[in-house]
Design a protein around this motif. Sequence first.
Motif, mmCIF file in Angstrom:
data_model
loop_
_atom_site.group_PDB
_atom_site.id
_atom_site.type_symbol
_atom_site.label_atom_id
_atom_site.label_comp_id
_atom_site.label_asym_id
_atom_site.label_seq_id
_atom_site.Cartn_x
_atom_site.Cartn_y
_atom_site.Cartn_z
ATOM 1 N N TYR A 149 -17.368 73.075 -68.335
ATOM 2 C CA TYR A 149 -18.130 74.197 -67.909
ATOM 3 C C TYR A 149 -17.779 75.157 -68.701
ATOM 4 O O TYR A 149 -16.478 75.540 -68.828
ATOM 5 C CB TYR A 149 -18.248 74.578 -66.200
ATOM 6 N N PRO A 150 -19.030 75.852 -69.887
ATOM 7 C CA PRO A 150 -18.554 77.206 -70.195
ATOM 8 C C PRO A 150 -17.423 78.234 -69.580
ATOM 9 O O PRO A 150 -17.754 78.381 -68.390
ATOM 10 C CB PRO A 150 -20.066 77.766 -70.757
ATOM 11 N N GLY A 151 -16.912 78.819 -70.564
ATOM 12 C CA GLY A 151 -16.292 80.073 -70.004
ATOM 13 C C GLY A 151 -16.818 80.954 -70.960
ATOM 14 O O GLY A 151 -18.017 81.009 -71.088
ATOM 15 N N LEU A 152 -15.815 82.374 -70.750
ATOM 16 C CA LEU A 152 -16.421 83.587 -71.534
ATOM 17 C C LEU A 152 -16.834 83.675 -73.330
ATOM 18 O O LEU A 152 -15.938 82.641 -73.502
ATOM 19 C CB LEU A 152 -15.509 84.464 -71.454
ATOM 20 N N LEU A 153 -17.585 83.753 -73.115
ATOM 21 C CA LEU A 153 -18.202 83.430 -74.758
ATOM 22 C C LEU A 153 -18.943 81.737 -74.828
ATOM 23 O O LEU A 153 -19.144 81.845 -76.473
ATOM 24 C CB LEU A 153 -17.910 83.897 -75.836
ATOM 25 N N GLY A 154 -19.284 81.051 -74.256
ATOM 26 C CA GLY A 154 -19.013 79.612 -73.898
ATOM 27 C C GLY A 154 -20.822 79.008 -73.962
ATOM 28 O O GLY A 154 -21.356 80.341 -73.549
ATOM 29 N N THR A 155 -21.172 78.117 -74.148
ATOM 30 C CA THR A 155 -22.288 78.004 -74.037
ATOM 31 C C THR A 155 -22.022 76.305 -74.191
ATOM 32 O O THR A 155 -21.142 75.724 -74.666
ATOM 33 C CB THR A 155 -23.250 77.786 -75.634
ATOM 34 N N GLU A 156 -23.415 76.102 -73.097
ATOM 35 C CA GLU A 156 -23.137 74.487 -72.889
ATOM 36 C C GLU A 156 -24.907 73.907 -73.546
ATOM 37 O O GLU A 156 -26.028 74.781 -72.978
ATOM 38 C CB GLU A 156 -23.757 74.240 -71.583
ATOM 39 N N VAL A 157 -24.669 73.454 -74.549
ATOM 40 C CA VAL A 157 -26.624 72.790 -75.133
ATOM 41 C C VAL A 157 -26.894 71.376 -74.424
ATOM 42 O O VAL A 157 -26.244 71.326 -73.922
ATOM 43 C CB VAL A 157 -25.794 73.096 -76.900
ATOM 44 N N ALA A 158 -28.281 71.832 -74.489
ATOM 45 C CA ALA A 158 -29.018 70.861 -73.905
ATOM 46 C C ALA A 158 -28.432 69.024 -74.248
ATOM 47 O O ALA A 158 -28.718 69.681 -75.523
ATOM 48 C CB ALA A 158 -30.208 70.867 -74.410
ATOM 49 N N PRO A 159 -29.086 68.053 -73.870
ATOM 50 C CA PRO A 159 -28.682 66.973 -75.086
ATOM 51 C C PRO A 159 -29.325 66.982 -75.898
ATOM 52 O O PRO A 159 -30.516 67.200 -75.981
ATOM 53 C CB PRO A 159 -29.663 65.812 -73.633
ATOM 54 N N VAL A 160 -28.972 66.042 -76.695
ATOM 55 C CA VAL A 160 -29.503 65.642 -77.659
ATOM 56 C C VAL A 160 -29.860 64.168 -78.404
ATOM 57 O O VAL A 160 -28.852 63.717 -77.863
ATOM 58 C CB VAL A 160 -29.092 66.348 -79.295
ATOM 59 N N PRO A 161 -31.240 63.414 -78.989
ATOM 60 C CA PRO A 161 -30.815 61.967 -78.560
ATOM 61 C C PRO A 161 -31.266 61.776 -79.789
ATOM 62 O O PRO A 161 -31.668 62.596 -80.081
ATOM 63 C CB PRO A 161 -32.126 62.430 -77.552
ATOM 64 N N THR A 162 -30.798 60.538 -79.911
ATOM 65 C CA THR A 162 -30.978 59.988 -80.510
ATOM 66 C C THR A 162 -31.265 58.254 -80.371
ATOM 67 O O THR A 162 -30.658 57.885 -79.662
ATOM 68 C CB THR A 162 -30.267 59.526 -82.373
ATOM 69 N N ARG A 163 -31.819 57.747 -81.329
ATOM 70 C CA ARG A 163 -32.179 56.287 -80.888
ATOM 71 C C ARG A 163 -31.974 55.578 -82.232
ATOM 72 O O ARG A 163 -31.919 55.614 -83.097
ATOM 73 C CB ARG A 163 -33.498 56.248 -81.272
ATOM 74 N N VAL A 164 -30.724 54.515 -81.844
ATOM 75 C CA VAL A 164 -30.594 53.582 -82.352
ATOM 76 C C VAL A 164 -32.020 52.036 -82.070
ATOM 77 O O VAL A 164 -31.449 52.071 -81.425
ATOM 78 C CB VAL A 164 -29.009 53.262 -81.896
ATOM 79 N N ASP A 165 -31.884 51.754 -83.119
ATOM 80 C CA ASP A 165 -33.063 50.739 -83.493
ATOM 81 C C ASP A 165 -32.402 49.541 -82.990
ATOM 82 O O ASP A 165 -31.396 49.396 -83.950
ATOM 83 C CB ASP A 165 -33.702 50.128 -84.475
ATOM 84 N N GLY A 166 -33.266 48.667 -82.332
ATOM 85 C CA GLY A 166 -32.983 47.293 -81.616
ATOM 86 C C GLY A 166 -32.951 46.569 -82.944
ATOM 87 O O GLY A 166 -33.533 46.566 -83.740
ATOM 88 N N ILE A 167 -32.773 44.978 -82.497
ATOM 89 C CA ILE A 167 -33.594 43.870 -83.291
ATOM 90 C C ILE A 167 -34.390 42.772 -82.681
ATOM 91 O O ILE A 167 -34.011 42.680 -81.770
ATOM 92 C CB ILE A 167 -32.336 43.545 -84.415
ATOM 93 N N ARG A 168 -35.454 42.821 -83.477
ATOM 94 C CA ARG A 168 -37.117 41.510 -82.640
ATOM 95 C C ARG A 168 -36.135 40.150 -83.283
ATOM 96 O O ARG A 168 -36.124 39.412 -84.904
ATOM 97 C CB ARG A 168 -37.695 42.470 -83.040
ATOM 98 N N VAL A 169 -34.946 39.479 -82.634
ATOM 99 C CA VAL A 169 -34.681 38.443 -82.946
ATOM 100 C C VAL A 169 -36.088 37.251 -82.547
ATOM 101 O O VAL A 169 -36.793 36.808 -81.694
ATOM 102 C CB VAL A 169 -33.701 38.398 -82.377
ATOM 103 N N ASP A 170 -36.447 36.473 -84.028
ATOM 104 C CA ASP A 170 -37.280 35.095 -83.811
ATOM 105 C C ASP A 170 -36.878 34.365 -84.785
ATOM 106 O O ASP A 170 -35.238 35.072 -86.059
ATOM 107 C CB ASP A 170 -38.319 35.618 -83.556
ATOM 108 N N ASP A 171 -37.100 32.949 -85.019
ATOM 109 C CA ASP A 171 -36.791 32.596 -86.277
ATOM 110 C C ASP A 171 -36.949 32.695 -87.745
ATOM 111 O O ASP A 171 -36.329 32.511 -87.929
ATOM 112 C CB ASP A 171 -38.034 30.936 -85.863
#
Length: 844
Positions: free
Chosen positions: A667-689
């Motif tokens: 947890y944050p102490g004095l002068l500390g801050t917790e920032v909200a989640p930052v999301p990023t997407r790692v693309d998958g692969i559409r696998v076919d022939d």
Amino acid sequence: MVHPSREGHMQGTALISGFLALAMSGGSANAIQDAPEVDPAVATETVAEGPPTLDTRTAHLLSVELLRYASDVLAVSPVSTEAIEAGRIFITEATRLDPGNIEIAHKQLQIAILTEDEAFIEHSVDHLLELSPGDQVAQLRRLVMAIDQFNLAEDRIKSYEILLKPSNQETLGPVVSSRLAFNLAMLYRQTGDRDGFARLLGESMTLDPFYAEAMAVGAGYFQTRVADPVASVELLVSLLLSDLSDTGTPAVLANMLMQHGAYEAARRMYTLAIDDMVADSQPPSNDLLADLAVSMWAAGDGESALALIQVRQHELDELYRSMTREEKPELSPLELARLEAPITPTLATVRAVISSSSDADTAADGMASARESYLNAISILQSNDNSDQRDLASAILELAWLQLWLGHNPDEAEEHVQKAQQAAALSEEARARFDGWILLRQGFPGDATTALEPLAEADPAARLGLAVAQQEQGQLQDAARNYLSIARETPGTLIGIWSALRLQDILGTRLPPTEEAAAMTVLVNSIPMAVDRYPLDPRLAVSFSLSLGDSDLQPYQPIIVDIEIVNNTPMPMAVSPEGPIHELVLLQPEIQIAGMDKIKFGPLVIDVGHRLRLEAHEKMTVSIDLRSTWVGRILNLSPLPGGTVTVTGIMNFKAGNQTAAGNTVFYPGLLGTEVAPVPTRVDGIRVDDDWVSGIIASTTDGVLRAENISDLALLASVIQDNTRMQVSYPITQNILDGGVEVILDAYDRMDSVQKAWFLSIMNSSKDLRSIQEEATKGDDRLVLMIMLIKLLDERDNILIIESPILQRALESTDRSVKSLAKWVKRRAEYLLELELARDRMLND
């Protein structure tokens, strides 16, 4: 013949000149004045061989894998010399592959420090400064390392003194010079030179008044050597401003202000102290709350003081009722509501004294509460066979004194005095003082005057009784004189403040502050008012944010997190282990892969301490690649479905385990801050022939580029899933067979870097086993290193120990391969021993 110590001195001097002259950004050989000439043999640097590939992208990917390996081997217990050497091997190769990667350069220096190899540390610092010339921490380390080459303290002192000449300070800058001056001050102290210590400590404080370590040592040292309380307050104000995350300084400053009657300033500092503690998740003590209440009362705001104590009473009541409800669930809500928790005698005394100036009912309630609090404490002491009788006597006398002072039940007070005498003997002076007060409260002010007057000069409590007796007899001038002397001699005590208020009643005007108190108030007023708000909203002082370069990434692409810290204050803020900006930041990644539960392993602790301080309104940014952590390993294991990576960050974090399950929480102490989640997407692969056929067509012949290697790695994952029947995509078998053939063919055409990276992310598959078999038979260092570390993926430790590749590597003439093999063997043996120990316990 040169004397050995003198020879060391000469060599060290040559080393110093080379390091010092180049330590700063844009430094040159003549930047440091009075530095001797450089010995060319010493100054020559070894240039690392570049990566054996033209595929720089794959070289970068492999360097990140090696960076993770270097971190992983040092994260598992127990950390041995073999583990440190393994980390060194991996990070050295990572640096060779990607020499411009600043994250790798920082990790190399961390590992170099663990090795205690001065040459390796020196090389790592040099490399880091080539990439980041403005890294003040590396600059300072380089300078100190150069000076530490000297064996004799006198030579080190001379070198520091040369560096701290005005002309050289101008080159070094005040921030680095301040640290050097502090180091020299500590060296002078070690050699017993007090004058030198004081001189250099003062110089360090002057060069950088926001260097908290020097300010803390200086405040402690110089306060004991100056008789001027105003100067002491000035030191404490400077110390407070140097580290706004120190929860202790405001209270110490407030105590000194109270002792000299600067009540409004003390109130401000006590308030700041409590706000700091609350922001740091430390509940303020009852004694600290009592001090704040006293300062409020002394500043003329008794109503707020009583309200503050009432708030604490309400908090204690709620806690007391909650505990009672658990112990006695049969009690009704009305019965619970009637319960009132006792408060500490100190807090109860303060409330009783302040209430004595209010109406009769409020005064009576305050005294009754104090009496109950003391009687509870006395009862506890009496029931404890091990308690000291002097402690019991002291508690009884405190209650007696309070009753006599505030004029409540003198007869009971007299009984208390007699009981205290039974527990421990009273001095004649103490007994005489109590006798005088008893006479006063029994209605005999003249007799009280006679009893107390001989004691008054040396005893403030007796003098207070004398003043009250004189006031009751109409001797207002004598009473005022005694009240004034008590108020001036003990301005920070309850009787001092009470006397000042009685004097105010006589004179009809408030007692003006002393010159000292006024000067102290001016010093405290120099603290920006915004400082008071920092604990309540730390973003006013420091902004902390996380950002991702791209919100949509391809498989194996770096996942860069930018950590940004901004000093929003109008003054510099140090970056250090103590604060105010702590050099470690905590990141907690979380991965969501389609069809799986959320994956959340241990948090990441990131060192952002690459600056010694941030100037006013300055910002710094530190970037890390999550692929170099466990996040990369998880995504490498399942690259096809893709996933979402979320990162939460905490600055100035603290750890605790005050949870029902006993789990560690951050947890944050004095002068500390917790920032909200930052999301990023790692693309998958559409696998076919068509996707498989495209890869086959693009990699059948010709030079393999980075994108080809990544596609082949994905195709290998498809083949692996198909082998395990873990596929949700139908691939025509002959096309899949073609994929196997193209991977086998392409592997032979890969260079060593491409092979090593491909093997690092490829998991076992019977269709591709021949690649791994071929890799174990070759002599390529990178490939062998990868195969050795991947041995630990094997669950059977006996198979690891007996593995042909391990046995072969243990006999290798390549020192790095052999050292790494030794660590892998030791690790497998350690895990095997744990496994056997568990089996023995189960069998027993």
